[in-house]
Design an enzyme around this catalytic site. Structure first.
Site, PDB file in Angstrom:
ATOM      1  N   PRO A  90       1.152  -1.623   0.033  1.00 41.15           N
ATOM      2  CA  PRO A  90       0.404   0.179   0.162  1.00 41.15           C
ATOM      3  C   PRO A  90       0.274   1.219  -0.040  1.00 41.15           C
ATOM      4  O   PRO A  90       0.202   2.279  -0.227  1.00 41.15           O
ATOM      5  CB  PRO A  90      -0.519  -0.261   1.107  1.00 41.15           C
ATOM      6  CG  PRO A  90      -0.477  -1.753   1.549  1.00 41.15           C
ATOM      7  CD  PRO A  90       0.393  -2.452   1.502  1.00 41.15           C
ATOM      8  N   GLU A 117       2.610  -6.871   8.581  1.00 34.60           N
ATOM      9  CA  GLU A 117       2.648  -5.717   9.329  1.00 34.60           C
ATOM     10  C   GLU A 117       4.193  -5.392   8.323  1.00 34.60           C
ATOM     11  O   GLU A 117       3.870  -3.606   7.785  1.00 34.60           O
ATOM     12  CB  GLU A 117       2.982  -4.915  10.739  1.00 34.60           C
ATOM     13  CG  GLU A 117       2.343  -5.268  11.909  1.00 34.60           C
ATOM     14  CD  GLU A 117       0.930  -4.679  11.363  1.00 34.60           C
ATOM     15  OE1 GLU A 117       1.044  -3.592  11.285  1.00 34.60           O
ATOM     16  OE2 GLU A 117       0.026  -5.397  11.648  1.00 34.60           O
ATOM     17  N   ARG A 155      -3.009  -8.281 -21.002  1.00 36.63           N
ATOM     18  CA  ARG A 155      -3.843  -8.818 -22.113  1.00 36.63           C
ATOM     19  C   ARG A 155      -2.971  -7.365 -22.741  1.00 36.63           C
ATOM     20  O   ARG A 155      -3.957  -7.432 -24.087  1.00 36.63           O
ATOM     21  CB  ARG A 155      -4.861  -7.904 -21.479  1.00 36.63           C
ATOM     22  CG  ARG A 155      -5.302  -6.709 -20.471  1.00 36.63           C
ATOM     23  CD  ARG A 155      -6.346  -6.299 -19.896  1.00 36.63           C
ATOM     24  NE  ARG A 155      -7.716  -6.045 -20.686  1.00 36.63           N
ATOM     25  CZ  ARG A 155      -8.155  -5.187 -21.198  1.00 36.63           C
ATOM     26  NH1 ARG A 155      -6.869  -4.317 -21.345  1.00 36.63           N
ATOM     27  NH2 ARG A 155      -8.442  -5.114 -22.509  1.00 36.63           N
ATOM     28  N   ASP A 170     -10.073   0.440 -24.898  1.00 38.62           N
ATOM     29  CA  ASP A 170     -10.272   0.331 -23.434  1.00 38.62           C
ATOM     30  C   ASP A 170     -10.930   2.028 -22.959  1.00 38.62           C
ATOM     31  O   ASP A 170      -9.520   2.887 -23.408  1.00 38.62           O
ATOM     32  CB  ASP A 170      -9.147  -0.129 -22.895  1.00 38.62           C
ATOM     33  CG  ASP A 170      -8.559  -1.433 -22.609  1.00 38.62           C
ATOM     34  OD1 ASP A 170     -10.000  -2.271 -23.250  1.00 38.62           O
ATOM     35  OD2 ASP A 170      -7.503  -1.827 -22.505  1.00 38.62           O
TER      36      ASP A 170
HETATM   37  N1  ADE Z   1      -1.024  -4.910  -0.168  1.00 37.26           N
HETATM   38  C1  ADE Z   1      -1.816  -4.932   0.671  1.00 37.26           C
HETATM   39  N2  ADE Z   1      -2.976  -3.609   0.897  1.00 37.26           N
HETATM   40  C2  ADE Z   1      -2.480  -3.209  -0.916  1.00 37.26           C
HETATM   41  C3  ADE Z   1      -2.743  -2.421  -1.466  1.00 37.26           C
HETATM   42  N3  ADE Z   1      -3.750  -2.387  -2.147  1.00 37.26           N
HETATM   43  N4  ADE Z   1      -1.638  -2.421  -3.057  1.00 37.26           N
HETATM   44  C4  ADE Z   1      -0.693  -3.614  -2.994  1.00 37.26           C
HETATM   45  N5  ADE Z   1      -0.726  -4.159  -2.200  1.00 37.26           N
HETATM   46  C5  ADE Z   1      -1.164  -4.121  -0.527  1.00 37.26           C
END
Ligand code: ADE
Length: 241
Positions: A90, A117, A155, A170
């Site tokens: 994230p 974590e 793709r 697309d």
């Molecule tokens: N791991 C946990 N959440 C994630 C996300 N939103 N994007 C990429 N990897 C992740």
């Protein structure tokens, strides 16, 4: 293209990669996906892949050794291929169609799926070229994001989509959303297909579709319309409404 995926849950990938277009792409030899189980590189007698964080705190951290050794193993298997290593997290830059296009030009990707974590920082520093997130929300791990990335990239590889499924139309490929589509029957529950699509007049149909794309984008994703490069014709079409 070759994609090596380092994960502690290789079985998660089996079904999504064995259906539909991704399956065909592999059968045609356009895409080779290798699933590498990080756990099998653990030297610990319990096959541990995580440990407590130095300095304390909640949660576990992915240990560096199994990931380094798994990474070295895949690199050694095909050392001449130029390689980019991506960590799904994230904390990464948000994935986009433009990024999918950029990655689809490469010969080989190594994807590392993070967990718990986090991951020992030395993995990030030493092995990872780029960190990618699939959106501002937190998932239980990097496996689903890796599948999303592989699907979006695969793709775009030449020959993966047939001409009937072309990626050129697309949503996002020109910065706009797609126009509405209809198929048979011509009238369903009293709902009719727009007359222009039955007219056989290709220029009229092209203009109608372009205008629908523009109007839809303005209505649903005004942020995209602001960024899109509009022609004089586009501007005229938008002014009509
Ligand atoms: N791991 C946990 N959440 C994630 C996300 N939103 N994007 C990429 N990897 C992740």
């Amino acid at each position: 293209m070759q994609i090596d995926i380092l994960t502690i849950f290789p079985k998660m990938f089996e079904s999504p990669f064995q259906e539909s277009i991704l399956k065909k792409a592999q059968e045609k030899g356009l895409l080779k996906i290798n699933l590498i189980d990080i756990r099998s590189f653990s030297r610990d007698k319990h096959k541990k892949v995580d440990d407590y964080p130095f300095g304390g705190g909640v949660g576990m951290v992915m240990k560096p050794e199994p990931i380094f050794e798994a990474w070295e193993f895949v690199c050694a298997s095909n050392p001449d291929l130029p390689t980019k290593t991506i960590l799904l997290t994230p904390q990464g830059r948000t994935f986009s169609q433009a990024k999918a296009q950029e990655l689809s030009k490469l010969k080989r990707l190594i994807l590392i799926c993070g967990h718990y974590e986090g991951i020992d920082e030395r993995v990030r520093e030493q092995l990872v070229d780029e960190e990618i997130s699939i959106g501002d929300y937190v998932l239980t791990g990097g496996e689903l994001p890796a599948m999303v990335l592989v699907d979006a990239v695969a793709r775009l590889l030449p020959g993966v989509l047939g001409s009937e499924e072309s990626a050129l139309d697309d949503s996002f490929s020109d910065g706009l959303l797609e126009y509405p589509q209809y198929t048979r029957p011509r009238v369903y529950r009293g709902l009719e297909v727009p007359e222009v699509l039955l007219s056989g007049d290709h220029e009229k149909i092209r203009l109608w579709r372009r205008k629908q794309s523009l109007l839809r984008t303005r209505q649903k994703r005004a942020d995209l319309l602001k960024k899109a490069r509009l022609s004089e014709e586009d501007k005229k079409l938008l002014m009509e409404n």
